[in-house]
Design a protein around this motif. Structure first.
Motif, PDB file in Angstrom:
ATOM      1  N   ARG A 285       1.270 -10.687   4.450  1.00 24.64           N
ATOM      2  CA  ARG A 285       1.636  -9.488   4.982  1.00 24.64           C
ATOM      3  C   ARG A 285       1.193  -8.350   4.263  1.00 24.64           C
ATOM      4  NH1 ARG A 285       6.093  -9.917   8.491  1.00 24.64           N
ATOM      5  NH2 ARG A 285       5.241  -7.810   9.267  1.00 24.64           N
ATOM      6  N   THR A 286       0.952  -7.211   4.799  1.00 24.46           N
ATOM      7  CA  THR A 286       0.238  -6.102   4.254  1.00 24.46           C
ATOM      8  C   THR A 286       1.276  -4.903   4.511  1.00 24.46           C
ATOM      9  OG1 THR A 286      -2.035  -6.533   4.116  1.00 24.46           O
ATOM     10  CG2 THR A 286      -1.571  -4.246   3.961  1.00 24.46           C
ATOM     11  N   TYR A 287       2.085  -4.360   3.621  1.00 19.71           N
ATOM     12  CA  TYR A 287       3.261  -3.182   3.995  1.00 19.71           C
ATOM     13  C   TYR A 287       2.587  -1.931   3.259  1.00 19.71           C
ATOM     14  CZ  TYR A 287       6.287  -7.190   4.717  1.00 19.71           C
ATOM     15  OH  TYR A 287       6.888  -8.532   5.033  1.00 19.71           O
ATOM     16  N   VAL A 288       2.618  -0.963   4.416  1.00 25.22           N
ATOM     17  CA  VAL A 288       2.355   0.358   4.047  1.00 25.22           C
ATOM     18  C   VAL A 288       3.686   1.120   3.608  1.00 25.22           C
ATOM     19  CG1 VAL A 288       1.816   2.643   4.693  1.00 25.22           C
ATOM     20  CG2 VAL A 288       0.314   0.540   5.540  1.00 25.22           C
ATOM     21  N   LEU A 289       3.834   1.560   2.268  1.00 25.85           N
ATOM     22  CA  LEU A 289       5.039   1.985   2.273  1.00 25.85           C
ATOM     23  C   LEU A 289       5.173   3.657   1.569  1.00 25.85           C
ATOM     24  CD1 LEU A 289       5.724  -0.495  -0.918  1.00 25.85           C
ATOM     25  CD2 LEU A 289       6.306  -0.591   1.565  1.00 25.85           C
ATOM     26  N   THR A 290       6.043   4.257   2.266  1.00 22.89           N
ATOM     27  CA  THR A 290       6.427   5.752   2.299  1.00 22.89           C
ATOM     28  C   THR A 290       7.810   6.124   1.888  1.00 22.89           C
ATOM     29  OG1 THR A 290       6.781   6.193   4.426  1.00 22.89           O
ATOM     30  CG2 THR A 290       4.596   6.074   3.918  1.00 22.89           C
ATOM     31  N   GLY A 291       8.204   7.293   1.392  1.00 22.70           N
ATOM     32  CA  GLY A 291       9.265   7.734   1.441  1.00 22.70           C
ATOM     33  C   GLY A 291       9.892   8.080   2.785  1.00 22.70           C
ATOM     34  N   PRO A 292      11.211   8.426   2.761  1.00 24.35           N
ATOM     35  CA  PRO A 292      11.857   8.652   4.242  1.00 24.35           C
ATOM     36  C   PRO A 292      11.493   9.965   4.898  1.00 24.35           C
ATOM     37  CG  PRO A 292      13.556   9.133   2.412  1.00 24.35           C
ATOM     38  CD  PRO A 292      12.226   8.662   1.602  1.00 24.35           C
ATOM     39  N   GLU A 293      10.828  10.951   4.204  1.00 23.33           N
ATOM     40  CA  GLU A 293      10.325  11.976   4.785  1.00 23.33           C
ATOM     41  C   GLU A 293       9.328  12.818   3.983  1.00 23.33           C
ATOM     42  OE1 GLU A 293      14.063  14.417   4.548  1.00 23.33           O
ATOM     43  OE2 GLU A 293      14.015  14.433   2.211  1.00 23.33           O
ATOM     44  N   ARG A 294       8.729  13.684   4.683  1.00 24.02           N
ATOM     45  CA  ARG A 294       7.789  14.638   4.164  1.00 24.02           C
ATOM     46  C   ARG A 294       8.335  15.692   3.123  1.00 24.02           C
ATOM     47  NH1 ARG A 294       4.045  16.382   9.238  1.00 24.02           N
ATOM     48  NH2 ARG A 294       3.526  14.094  10.109  1.00 24.02           N
TER      49      ARG A 294
ATOM     50  N   ARG B  94       0.955  -1.168  -0.070  1.00 23.90           N
ATOM     51  CA  ARG B  94       0.129  -0.070   0.026  1.00 23.90           C
ATOM     52  C   ARG B  94       0.688   1.263  -0.216  1.00 23.90           C
ATOM     53  NH1 ARG B  94      -4.560  -1.603   4.542  1.00 23.90           N
ATOM     54  NH2 ARG B  94      -5.817  -3.057   3.190  1.00 23.90           N
ATOM     55  N   PRO B  95       1.338   1.803  -1.129  1.00 17.88           N
ATOM     56  CA  PRO B  95       2.146   2.770  -1.205  1.00 17.88           C
ATOM     57  C   PRO B  95       1.299   4.103  -1.121  1.00 17.88           C
ATOM     58  CG  PRO B  95       1.976   1.958  -3.469  1.00 17.88           C
ATOM     59  CD  PRO B  95       1.238   1.048  -2.421  1.00 17.88           C
ATOM     60  N   THR B  96       2.042   5.297  -0.602  1.00 15.42           N
ATOM     61  CA  THR B  96       1.458   6.550  -0.618  1.00 15.42           C
ATOM     62  C   THR B  96       1.785   7.131  -2.034  1.00 15.42           C
ATOM     63  OG1 THR B  96       1.475   8.552   0.766  1.00 15.42           O
ATOM     64  CG2 THR B  96       3.683   7.637   0.275  1.00 15.42           C
ATOM     65  N   GLN B  97       1.821   8.519  -1.962  1.00 20.35           N
ATOM     66  CA  GLN B  97       1.833   9.353  -3.353  1.00 20.35           C
ATOM     67  C   GLN B  97       2.952   8.955  -4.107  1.00 20.35           C
ATOM     68  OE1 GLN B  97       3.019  13.540  -3.083  1.00 20.35           O
ATOM     69  NE2 GLN B  97       1.021  13.929  -3.925  1.00 20.35           N
ATOM     70  N   PHE B  98       3.070   8.915  -5.147  1.00 18.50           N
ATOM     71  CA  PHE B  98       4.252   8.591  -5.914  1.00 18.50           C
ATOM     72  C   PHE B  98       5.059   9.480  -6.080  1.00 18.50           C
ATOM     73  CE2 PHE B  98       2.874   4.487  -8.541  1.00 18.50           C
ATOM     74  CZ  PHE B  98       2.459   4.097  -7.295  1.00 18.50           C
ATOM     75  N   ALA B  99       6.557   9.704  -5.998  1.00 23.48           N
ATOM     76  CA  ALA B  99       7.211  11.050  -6.398  1.00 23.48           C
ATOM     77  C   ALA B  99       7.024  11.079  -7.902  1.00 23.48           C
ATOM     78  CB  ALA B  99       8.703  10.621  -6.154  1.00 23.48           C
ATOM     79  N   SER B 100       6.910  10.161  -8.793  1.00 21.36           N
ATOM     80  CA  SER B 100       6.706  10.442 -10.363  1.00 21.36           C
ATOM     81  C   SER B 100       5.296  11.072 -10.647  1.00 21.36           C
ATOM     82  CB  SER B 100       6.801   8.995 -10.938  1.00 21.36           C
ATOM     83  OG  SER B 100       5.613   7.976 -10.227  1.00 21.36           O
ATOM     84  N   ASN B 101       4.519  11.192  -9.719  1.00 20.71           N
ATOM     85  CA  ASN B 101       3.410  12.087 -10.150  1.00 20.71           C
ATOM     86  C   ASN B 101       3.684  13.338 -10.394  1.00 20.71           C
ATOM     87  OD1 ASN B 101       1.976   9.932  -9.259  1.00 20.71           O
ATOM     88  ND2 ASN B 101       0.768  11.127  -7.464  1.00 20.71           N
ATOM     89  N   THR B 102       4.970  14.062  -9.986  1.00 24.19           N
ATOM     90  CA  THR B 102       5.387  15.235 -10.389  1.00 24.19           C
ATOM     91  C   THR B 102       5.836  15.245 -11.989  1.00 24.19           C
ATOM     92  OG1 THR B 102       7.680  14.704  -9.772  1.00 24.19           O
ATOM     93  CG2 THR B 102       6.314  15.803  -8.367  1.00 24.19           C
ATOM     94  N   LEU B 103       6.049  14.204 -12.762  1.00 20.96           N
ATOM     95  CA  LEU B 103       5.863  14.018 -14.203  1.00 20.96           C
ATOM     96  C   LEU B 103       4.906  14.838 -14.710  1.00 20.96           C
ATOM     97  CD1 LEU B 103       7.343  10.572 -14.676  1.00 20.96           C
ATOM     98  CD2 LEU B 103       8.285  12.634 -15.061  1.00 20.96           C
ATOM     99  N   TRP B 104       3.698  15.283 -13.918  1.00 24.90           N
ATOM    100  CA  TRP B 104       2.665  16.039 -14.426  1.00 24.90           C
ATOM    101  C   TRP B 104       3.096  17.435 -14.914  1.00 24.90           C
ATOM    102  CZ3 TRP B 104      -1.445  15.468 -10.128  1.00 24.90           C
ATOM    103  CH2 TRP B 104      -2.226  13.845 -10.339  1.00 24.90           C
ATOM    104  N   TRP B 105       4.382  18.000 -14.428  1.00 26.00           N
ATOM    105  CA  TRP B 105       4.717  19.184 -14.707  1.00 26.00           C
ATOM    106  C   TRP B 105       5.876  19.159 -15.735  1.00 26.00           C
ATOM    107  CZ3 TRP B 105       6.461  19.589  -8.999  1.00 26.00           C
ATOM    108  CH2 TRP B 105       5.173  19.436  -7.970  1.00 26.00           C
TER     109      TRP B 105
END
Length: 277
Positions: free
Chosen positions: A182-191, A128-139
């Protein structure tokens, strides 16, 4: 045999590399056009369409593990076909919104796929990942053309994740012990805020990228033209309009599963600078 669907996407392509480096074999990558696929040496390219489960018959033959993205097609039929083909373990990419925003339609759809998998009789691992860094490819287009990035919620920071880290966890789940059930929540290392994301991309390019914060109404007009009103509202809620502690929390799952610290947004920008040049 491991079958990787979405093999030309941000996660799937990184997963093929992870599996190659780990010496996992044999591996197949699913693509709509095998002739155009550029996979690591030794990875078999097979054709199939995730919107048509009947197109996956050849790809599933002999497969014992399956990497699957939720929301890409006919998941119920694909899981049934996988079970009939003898697949034993499925690693599913779902979404953190199943926990943080269960009222959203997309979250409900992801949860339904998770339940289908858990009821399938096959072993499972859910990511279960959070927001993808690659979403910024919109820009990317605006930045390449020297334009202004315009986005809302400039100073709300989410722990965006590098897709390669999702792939790293998937590789561990597909090849190592202890991950089934197992269910894994995945995020980056910082906000990282939108303003900080724009600045990080600018640093990689060696120039300042102009940025203007806009209101929700203007952002909604832009997004609705691309994805419809309902989806635009959901995206804006997740960008900052309806954040909660669960969505803002940084998890160390990537480190615990892979032994490597999750990559920062700056690392993602460095890895993908060419998209903005």
């Amino acid at each position: 045999m491991i079958l990787v669907t979405g093999a030309t996407g941000n996660i799937g392509s990184a997963l093929l590399t992870e599996l190659k480096l780990a010496g996992a074999a044999p591996v197949r990558g699913l693509t709509r056009d095998a002739a155009r696929a550029s996979f690591p040496e030794g990875i078999e390219a097979v054709e199939g369409d995730l919107t048509r489960a009947d197109s996956l018959t050849a790809a599933l033959e002999g497969a014992r593990s399956l990497f699957l993205l939720s929301g890409m097609g006919a998941e119920a039929e694909i899981l049934s076909a996988a079970r009939r083909a003898g697949v034993e373990h499925v690693v599913l990419v779902s979404s953190i919104t199943v926990e943080t925003h269960p009222h959203l339609p997309a979250a409900g759809e992801n949860l339904a796929v998770e339940r289908l998998l858990k009821d399938s009789g096959m072993a499972w691992t859910v990511l279960r990942p959070t927001q993808f860094a690659s979403n910024t490819l919109w820009w990317a287009r605006e930045i390449r053309e020297g334009g202004v990035v315009r986005a809302p919620y400039a100073d709300i920071g989410l722990p965006a994740i590098h897709p390669a880290d999702i792939a790293a966890v998937a590789r561990a789940a597909l090849t190592g012990p202890g991950h089934r059930g197992r269910t894994y929540v995945l995020t980056g290392p910082e906000r990282v805020t939108v303003r900080e994301q724009v600045a990080a991309i600018g640093a990689v390019l060696g120039r300042e990228v102009p940025f203007v914060e806009i209101g929700r109404q203007e952002a909604h007009r832009q997004l609705a033209s691309l994805m419809g009103d309902e989806t635009a509202d959901a995206v804006l809620d997740l960008m900052g309009g309806d954040v909660n502690d669960e969505l803002l929390t940084v998890h160390d799952t990537v480190f615990r599963v892979t032994g490597s610290v999750a990559r920062s947004f700056r690392q993602w920008a460095s890895d993908n600078g060419a998209a903005f040049r």
